[in-house]
Design an enzyme around this catalytic site. Sequence first.
Site, PDB file in Angstrom:
ATOM      1  N   TRP A   1      13.133   4.156  -6.301  1.00  0.00           N
ATOM      2  CA  TRP A   1      12.461   2.860  -6.184  1.00  0.00           C
ATOM      3  C   TRP A   1      10.958   3.038  -6.240  1.00  0.00           C
ATOM      4  CZ3 TRP A   1       9.031   0.709  -2.581  1.00  0.00           C
ATOM      5  CH2 TRP A   1       8.702  -0.639  -2.875  1.00  0.00           C
TER       6      TRP A   1
ATOM      7  N   ARG B   1      -5.947  -1.416  -9.304  1.00  0.00           N
ATOM      8  CA  ARG B   1      -4.624  -0.983  -9.728  1.00  0.00           C
ATOM      9  C   ARG B   1      -3.937  -2.169 -10.384  1.00  0.00           C
ATOM     10  NH1 ARG B   1       0.540   0.665  -5.893  1.00  0.00           N
ATOM     11  NH2 ARG B   1       0.877  -1.575  -5.955  1.00  0.00           N
TER      12      ARG B   1
ATOM     13  N   GLU C   1      -7.445   3.758  -1.338  1.00  0.00           N
ATOM     14  CA  GLU C   1      -6.638   2.548  -1.545  1.00  0.00           C
ATOM     15  C   GLU C   1      -6.869   1.601  -0.363  1.00  0.00           C
ATOM     16  OE1 GLU C   1      -2.409   3.209  -1.290  1.00  0.00           O
ATOM     17  OE2 GLU C   1      -1.981   1.587  -2.683  1.00  0.00           O
TER      18      GLU C   1
ATOM     19  N   GLU D   1       1.963  10.515  -1.896  1.00  0.00           N
ATOM     20  CA  GLU D   1       2.098   9.607  -0.747  1.00  0.00           C
ATOM     21  C   GLU D   1       3.345   9.908   0.075  1.00  0.00           C
ATOM     22  OE1 GLU D   1       2.025   5.833  -2.915  1.00  0.00           O
ATOM     23  OE2 GLU D   1       4.097   5.476  -2.347  1.00  0.00           O
TER      24      GLU D   1
ATOM     25  N   TYR E   1       8.427  -3.189  -8.802  1.00  0.00           N
ATOM     26  CA  TYR E   1       7.517  -2.656  -7.799  1.00  0.00           C
ATOM     27  C   TYR E   1       6.069  -3.094  -8.060  1.00  0.00           C
ATOM     28  CZ  TYR E   1       4.176   0.126  -5.444  1.00  0.00           C
ATOM     29  OH  TYR E   1       3.076   0.464  -4.704  1.00  0.00           O
TER      30      TYR E   1
ATOM     31  N   GLU F   1      -0.295   7.250 -11.097  1.00  0.00           N
ATOM     32  CA  GLU F   1       0.207   7.745  -9.810  1.00  0.00           C
ATOM     33  C   GLU F   1       1.728   7.908  -9.833  1.00  0.00           C
ATOM     34  OE1 GLU F   1      -0.709   4.969  -6.705  1.00  0.00           O
ATOM     35  OE2 GLU F   1       0.704   5.883  -5.321  1.00  0.00           O
TER      36      GLU F   1
ATOM     37  N   ARG G   1      -2.763  12.111  -2.924  1.00  0.00           N
ATOM     38  CA  ARG G   1      -2.449  10.750  -2.472  1.00  0.00           C
ATOM     39  C   ARG G   1      -1.928  10.663  -1.039  1.00  0.00           C
ATOM     40  NH1 ARG G   1      -3.512   6.357  -2.882  1.00  0.00           N
ATOM     41  NH2 ARG G   1      -1.610   5.229  -3.312  1.00  0.00           N
TER      42      ARG G   1
ATOM     43  N   ASP H   1       0.564   2.703 -10.793  1.00  0.00           N
ATOM     44  CA  ASP H   1       1.524   3.448  -9.980  1.00  0.00           C
ATOM     45  C   ASP H   1       2.894   3.405 -10.656  1.00  0.00           C
ATOM     46  OD1 ASP H   1       3.047   4.580  -7.976  1.00  0.00           O
ATOM     47  OD2 ASP H   1       2.199   3.371  -6.354  1.00  0.00           O
TER      48      ASP H   1
ATOM     49  N   HIS I   1       5.526   4.878  -9.431  1.00  0.00           N
ATOM     50  CA  HIS I   1       6.483   4.832  -8.327  1.00  0.00           C
ATOM     51  C   HIS I   1       7.749   5.654  -8.571  1.00  0.00           C
ATOM     52  CE1 HIS I   1       7.235   2.590  -4.463  1.00  0.00           C
ATOM     53  NE2 HIS I   1       5.955   2.856  -4.445  1.00  0.00           N
TER      54      HIS I   1
END
Length: 409
Positions: free
Chosen positions: A409, A147, A346, A269, A159, A243, A290, A217, A219
């Site tokens: 975030w 990643r 991951e 996630e 991030y 992601e 995820r 990602d 995020h």
Amino acid sequence: MKIIAADVIVSSPDRNFVTLKLTTDEGITGLGDATLNGRELAAATYLKEHVAPLLMGRDPHRIEDTWQFLYRGAYWRRGPVTMAAIAAVDVALWDIKAKAAGMPLYQLLGGASRNGIRAYGHASGRDIPEIIDSVREHLELGYKSIRVQTAVPGIDSVYGVAAQSAEGGIRYDYEPAQRAALPAEEDWDTRAYLRHIPTVFEAVRNEFGPELPLLHDGHHRMTPMQAAKLGKALEPYDLFWLEDCTPAENQDALRLVRQHTTTPLAIGEVFNTVWDYQTLIREQLIDYVRSAVTHTGGISPMKKIMDYAAQYQIKSGIHGPTDISPVGMAAALHLDLAIHNFGIQEYMRHGDLTNEVFEQSFTFEDGYLHPGNEPGLGVELNEEAAAKHPYTPAYLPFNRLKDGTVHDW
Ligand code: EZ4
Ligand code: CO
């Protein structure tokens, strides 16, 4: 067999973890992970006050019945606190069942479908040379998929990008939660990010060639149209996945993104149940699931999600940040090894203190993880070591835009 004790252990080696330990009258114990980053004490209290008393005297072999009892019996369904607590019970019961059977847990989930579990690590850097060094360091550790997160010119902290170490050297072990009474404030500018990121992937692709699987990602920071634009811009660099390109609550967003790009999408996630995936899987709006075992109610529902996803060729990409304890990681690894539609795992690697508290039998060799062959999960809690690290308040950061508006975030 009967459950005679349910202890909740909150400890903070490197970071906070919430661990459930179930003890049976036959002396077999089982562990579960209920760590909820930044809200650890809510999950611990839910377990201690509302779940532990319900478990006394129950037959630990009745995993599905206990799961349904905790889920339906609470009346109040879903949500991260509830589902982390239920996950800890589910995983601890699977640990007990597998120990009682004298088998590693993956044998009870159908046995191994592969020899090893492909893992991806986290490379990051403040500029392209730093990112290239970080990717190289991960390749040397054995990772075969990486990643890539990057700083963005004009934004102070972003991030996924590790901060400089105290000595001023480069650090690659990004850990978002910070030990402090209040969450740190970061800033964000999506247009600056969108301008910068394709240049980073171009440089990394040029350096490492077409073969290396690269992930990114987002995020939850983009609007659907911004995500569509990024997915399209990254197509020449052939990502393994993009992601959380948009906030996960708005599932219709993925339909729009999908219409514009062939970059594979991963999400989930922050999801807690199979219902969060109902539309996304049925309409084939994603490529990878995820969710974490720890945040989705355990191994039992995670297996159901993956069996549903298998019908649409959607694969797993189980969440494995440092805020999943080694117990939650081991649970993921047994599932990864057993299910046919495994995609990638991951793996961020825990620190030395964490590895002292959680004695593990899983391995990472030549880029592949394996849960090991100890009976059960293969993780034991060193309670003496855990007691040396009491809970310390720690929070994830949050974002504000330049004008002060709170942003994802
Ligand atoms: O920010 O686990 O893909 N991994 C991630 C993580 C999450 C943290 C939140 O607790 O997005 O780093
Ligand atoms: Co993520």
